[in-house]
Design a protein around this motif. Structure first.
Motif, PDB file in Angstrom:
ATOM      1  N   MET A   1      25.169   1.821  30.394  1.00 22.72           N
ATOM      2  CA  MET A   1      26.153   1.140  29.560  1.00 22.72           C
ATOM      3  C   MET A   1      25.493   0.041  28.731  1.00 22.72           C
ATOM      4  O   MET A   1      25.772  -0.090  27.547  1.00 22.72           O
ATOM      5  CB  MET A   1      27.252   0.576  30.473  1.00 22.72           C
ATOM      6  CG  MET A   1      28.315  -0.163  29.750  1.00 22.72           C
ATOM      7  SD  MET A   1      29.283   0.967  28.755  1.00 22.72           S
ATOM      8  CE  MET A   1      30.508  -0.098  28.136  1.00 22.72           C
ATOM      9  N   ARG A   2      24.651  -0.730  29.381  1.00 27.53           N
ATOM     10  CA  ARG A   2      23.973  -1.830  28.689  1.00 27.53           C
ATOM     11  C   ARG A   2      23.068  -1.296  27.580  1.00 27.53           C
ATOM     12  O   ARG A   2      23.025  -1.863  26.484  1.00 27.53           O
ATOM     13  CB  ARG A   2      23.184  -2.653  29.711  1.00 27.53           C
ATOM     14  CG  ARG A   2      22.504  -3.849  29.142  1.00 27.53           C
ATOM     15  CD  ARG A   2      21.852  -4.627  30.274  1.00 27.53           C
ATOM     16  NE  ARG A   2      20.727  -5.362  29.768  1.00 27.53           N
ATOM     17  CZ  ARG A   2      20.369  -6.544  30.202  1.00 27.53           C
ATOM     18  NH1 ARG A   2      21.047  -7.103  31.189  1.00 27.53           N
ATOM     19  NH2 ARG A   2      19.345  -7.155  29.700  1.00 27.53           N
ATOM     20  N   LEU A   3      22.364  -0.209  27.851  1.00 24.21           N
ATOM     21  CA  LEU A   3      21.478   0.376  26.855  1.00 24.21           C
ATOM     22  C   LEU A   3      22.269   0.891  25.649  1.00 24.21           C
ATOM     23  O   LEU A   3      21.843   0.725  24.503  1.00 24.21           O
ATOM     24  CB  LEU A   3      20.647   1.501  27.475  1.00 24.21           C
ATOM     25  CG  LEU A   3      19.607   2.141  26.563  1.00 24.21           C
ATOM     26  CD1 LEU A   3      18.601   1.096  26.084  1.00 24.21           C
ATOM     27  CD2 LEU A   3      18.899   3.265  27.286  1.00 24.21           C
ATOM     28  N   LEU A   4      23.438   1.491  25.890  1.00 23.37           N
ATOM     29  CA  LEU A   4      24.290   1.956  24.795  1.00 23.37           C
ATOM     30  C   LEU A   4      24.780   0.782  23.942  1.00 23.37           C
ATOM     31  O   LEU A   4      24.832   0.879  22.711  1.00 23.37           O
ATOM     32  CB  LEU A   4      25.485   2.742  25.331  1.00 23.37           C
ATOM     33  CG  LEU A   4      25.184   4.126  25.884  1.00 23.37           C
ATOM     34  CD1 LEU A   4      26.435   4.739  26.488  1.00 23.37           C
ATOM     35  CD2 LEU A   4      24.622   5.021  24.794  1.00 23.37           C
ATOM     36  N   LEU A   5      25.131  -0.312  24.589  1.00 18.50           N
ATOM     37  CA  LEU A   5      25.569  -1.511  23.875  1.00 18.50           C
ATOM     38  C   LEU A   5      24.444  -2.052  22.996  1.00 18.50           C
ATOM     39  O   LEU A   5      24.657  -2.355  21.812  1.00 18.50           O
ATOM     40  CB  LEU A   5      26.038  -2.586  24.863  1.00 18.50           C
ATOM     41  CG  LEU A   5      26.393  -3.937  24.246  1.00 18.50           C
ATOM     42  CD1 LEU A   5      27.602  -3.813  23.330  1.00 18.50           C
ATOM     43  CD2 LEU A   5      26.647  -4.959  25.344  1.00 18.50           C
ATOM     44  N   ILE A   6      23.253  -2.136  23.552  1.00 12.77           N
ATOM     45  CA  ILE A   6      22.105  -2.634  22.793  1.00 12.77           C
ATOM     46  C   ILE A   6      21.817  -1.718  21.605  1.00 12.77           C
ATOM     47  O   ILE A   6      21.567  -2.191  20.486  1.00 12.77           O
ATOM     48  CB  ILE A   6      20.882  -2.789  23.723  1.00 12.77           C
ATOM     49  CG1 ILE A   6      21.124  -3.957  24.680  1.00 12.77           C
ATOM     50  CG2 ILE A   6      19.600  -2.988  22.934  1.00 12.77           C
ATOM     51  CD1 ILE A   6      20.152  -4.025  25.828  1.00 12.77           C
ATOM     52  N   ALA A   7      21.882  -0.419  21.823  1.00 12.92           N
ATOM     53  CA  ALA A   7      21.648   0.533  20.736  1.00 12.92           C
ATOM     54  C   ALA A   7      22.716   0.397  19.653  1.00 12.92           C
ATOM     55  O   ALA A   7      22.401   0.405  18.455  1.00 12.92           O
ATOM     56  CB  ALA A   7      21.623   1.960  21.287  1.00 12.92           C
ATOM     57  N   ALA A   8      23.974   0.259  20.052  1.00 10.85           N
ATOM     58  CA  ALA A   8      25.063   0.116  19.077  1.00 10.85           C
ATOM     59  C   ALA A   8      24.900  -1.168  18.268  1.00 10.85           C
ATOM     60  O   ALA A   8      25.090  -1.169  17.042  1.00 10.85           O
ATOM     61  CB  ALA A   8      26.411   0.129  19.792  1.00 10.85           C
ATOM     62  N   LEU A   9      24.535  -2.254  18.929  1.00 14.37           N
ATOM     63  CA  LEU A   9      24.324  -3.520  18.230  1.00 14.37           C
ATOM     64  C   LEU A   9      23.176  -3.404  17.229  1.00 14.37           C
ATOM     65  O   LEU A   9      23.272  -3.877  16.094  1.00 14.37           O
ATOM     66  CB  LEU A   9      24.041  -4.646  19.227  1.00 14.37           C
ATOM     67  CG  LEU A   9      25.233  -5.104  20.066  1.00 14.37           C
ATOM     68  CD1 LEU A   9      24.769  -5.973  21.222  1.00 14.37           C
ATOM     69  CD2 LEU A   9      26.250  -5.838  19.199  1.00 14.37           C
ATOM     70  N   PHE A  10      22.099  -2.773  17.645  1.00 14.39           N
ATOM     71  CA  PHE A  10      20.945  -2.628  16.763  1.00 14.39           C
ATOM     72  C   PHE A  10      21.289  -1.747  15.562  1.00 14.39           C
ATOM     73  O   PHE A  10      20.936  -2.079  14.423  1.00 14.39           O
ATOM     74  CB  PHE A  10      19.750  -2.049  17.535  1.00 14.39           C
ATOM     75  CG  PHE A  10      18.448  -2.225  16.818  1.00 14.39           C
ATOM     76  CD1 PHE A  10      17.748  -3.415  16.933  1.00 14.39           C
ATOM     77  CD2 PHE A  10      17.929  -1.223  16.030  1.00 14.39           C
ATOM     78  CE1 PHE A  10      16.545  -3.605  16.261  1.00 14.39           C
ATOM     79  CE2 PHE A  10      16.732  -1.392  15.356  1.00 14.39           C
ATOM     80  CZ  PHE A  10      16.035  -2.596  15.468  1.00 14.39           C
ATOM     81  N   LEU A  11      22.008  -0.652  15.797  1.00 13.57           N
ATOM     82  CA  LEU A  11      22.402   0.235  14.699  1.00 13.57           C
ATOM     83  C   LEU A  11      23.354  -0.459  13.724  1.00 13.57           C
ATOM     84  O   LEU A  11      23.230  -0.307  12.506  1.00 13.57           O
ATOM     85  CB  LEU A  11      23.018   1.521  15.233  1.00 13.57           C
ATOM     86  CG  LEU A  11      22.043   2.477  15.915  1.00 13.57           C
ATOM     87  CD1 LEU A  11      22.800   3.638  16.543  1.00 13.57           C
ATOM     88  CD2 LEU A  11      20.997   2.977  14.939  1.00 13.57           C
ATOM     89  N   VAL A 112      32.527  -7.658  15.991  1.00 13.09           N
ATOM     90  CA  VAL A 112      32.799  -8.898  16.734  1.00 13.09           C
ATOM     91  C   VAL A 112      32.922  -8.604  18.223  1.00 13.09           C
ATOM     92  O   VAL A 112      32.325  -9.311  19.056  1.00 13.09           O
ATOM     93  CB  VAL A 112      34.071  -9.595  16.203  1.00 13.09           C
ATOM     94  CG1 VAL A 112      34.487 -10.747  17.110  1.00 13.09           C
ATOM     95  CG2 VAL A 112      33.839 -10.102  14.788  1.00 13.09           C
ATOM     96  N   VAL A 113      33.662  -7.572  18.576  1.00 13.89           N
ATOM     97  CA  VAL A 113      33.855  -7.240  19.998  1.00 13.89           C
ATOM     98  C   VAL A 113      32.521  -6.896  20.654  1.00 13.89           C
ATOM     99  O   VAL A 113      32.195  -7.411  21.732  1.00 13.89           O
ATOM    100  CB  VAL A 113      34.882  -6.092  20.158  1.00 13.89           C
ATOM    101  CG1 VAL A 113      34.869  -5.527  21.562  1.00 13.89           C
ATOM    102  CG2 VAL A 113      36.273  -6.583  19.791  1.00 13.89           C
ATOM    103  N   LEU A 114      31.727  -6.044  19.994  1.00 13.60           N
ATOM    104  CA  LEU A 114      30.431  -5.674  20.587  1.00 13.60           C
ATOM    105  C   LEU A 114      29.487  -6.869  20.670  1.00 13.60           C
ATOM    106  O   LEU A 114      28.769  -7.025  21.662  1.00 13.60           O
ATOM    107  CB  LEU A 114      29.788  -4.541  19.789  1.00 13.60           C
ATOM    108  CG  LEU A 114      30.456  -3.174  19.892  1.00 13.60           C
ATOM    109  CD1 LEU A 114      29.735  -2.154  19.010  1.00 13.60           C
ATOM    110  CD2 LEU A 114      30.519  -2.694  21.330  1.00 13.60           C
ATOM    111  N   ALA A 115      29.490  -7.705  19.641  1.00 12.42           N
ATOM    112  CA  ALA A 115      28.620  -8.890  19.679  1.00 12.42           C
ATOM    113  C   ALA A 115      29.036  -9.844  20.798  1.00 12.42           C
ATOM    114  O   ALA A 115      28.177 -10.408  21.488  1.00 12.42           O
ATOM    115  CB  ALA A 115      28.632  -9.599  18.333  1.00 12.42           C
ATOM    116  N   LEU A 116      30.333 -10.027  20.998  1.00 11.52           N
ATOM    117  CA  LEU A 116      30.799 -10.915  22.071  1.00 11.52           C
ATOM    118  C   LEU A 116      30.513 -10.326  23.450  1.00 11.52           C
ATOM    119  O   LEU A 116      30.122 -11.047  24.374  1.00 11.52           O
ATOM    120  CB  LEU A 116      32.282 -11.233  21.900  1.00 11.52           C
ATOM    121  CG  LEU A 116      32.627 -12.128  20.707  1.00 11.52           C
ATOM    122  CD1 LEU A 116      34.146 -12.275  20.570  1.00 11.52           C
ATOM    123  CD2 LEU A 116      31.955 -13.488  20.826  1.00 11.52           C
TER     124      LEU A 116
END
Length: 129
Positions: A1-11, A112-116
């Motif tokens: 889950m954390r890796l997906l979040l990091i990937a989404a933020l980077f993209l 905003v949601v993903l960044a928070l």
């Protein structure tokens, strides 16, 4: 889950930076996609300066925060994009809706949601004096 979040933020960061570079290189074309136009040289200068700054700083913060696993940096992007979302919301109330209004607001809300969430999940680094 954390890796997906990091990937989404980077993209998302890449998309924001690409938009910023678009405003720097071809401001009239980029602005047209956002429902804006430039009124002469001063308008082009404003598009190049302000829109490039917004998108590159927000995108850079998303990419840096994801890459360095730095939750505190993600707050910069959340603040910038959150203010943009608020401006769009006020405009909906004051001016009404337009065709496709939901897309930019959806992207901003998601950002905003993903960044928070990223800010809460990733460590905050203490500043050294």
């Amino acid at each position: 889950m954390r890796l997906l979040l990091i990937a989404a933020l980077f993209l998302l960061g890449i998309v924001f930076v690409a938009n910023g570079i678009g405003f720097l290189l071809t401001p009239e074309q980029q602005a047209a996609g956002f429902g804006m136009g430039a009124d002469g040289i001063q308008g082009l200068s404003t598009l190049r300066a302000d829109m490039t700054a917004f998108f590159v700083v927000a995108g850079g913060a998303l990419m840096w925060g994801a890459w360095r696993r730095a939750g505190d940096v993600l707050l910069v992007a959340a603040a910038l994009v959150g203010i943009a979302f608020t401006g769009r919301f006020v405009s909906l109330l004051a001016d009404g809706i337009y065709e496709g209004w939901w897309f930019p607001m959806g992207v901003e809300a998601l950002t905003v949601v993903l960044a928070l969430i990223g800010s809460r999940m990733l460590p905050h680094h203490a500043m050294k004096a």
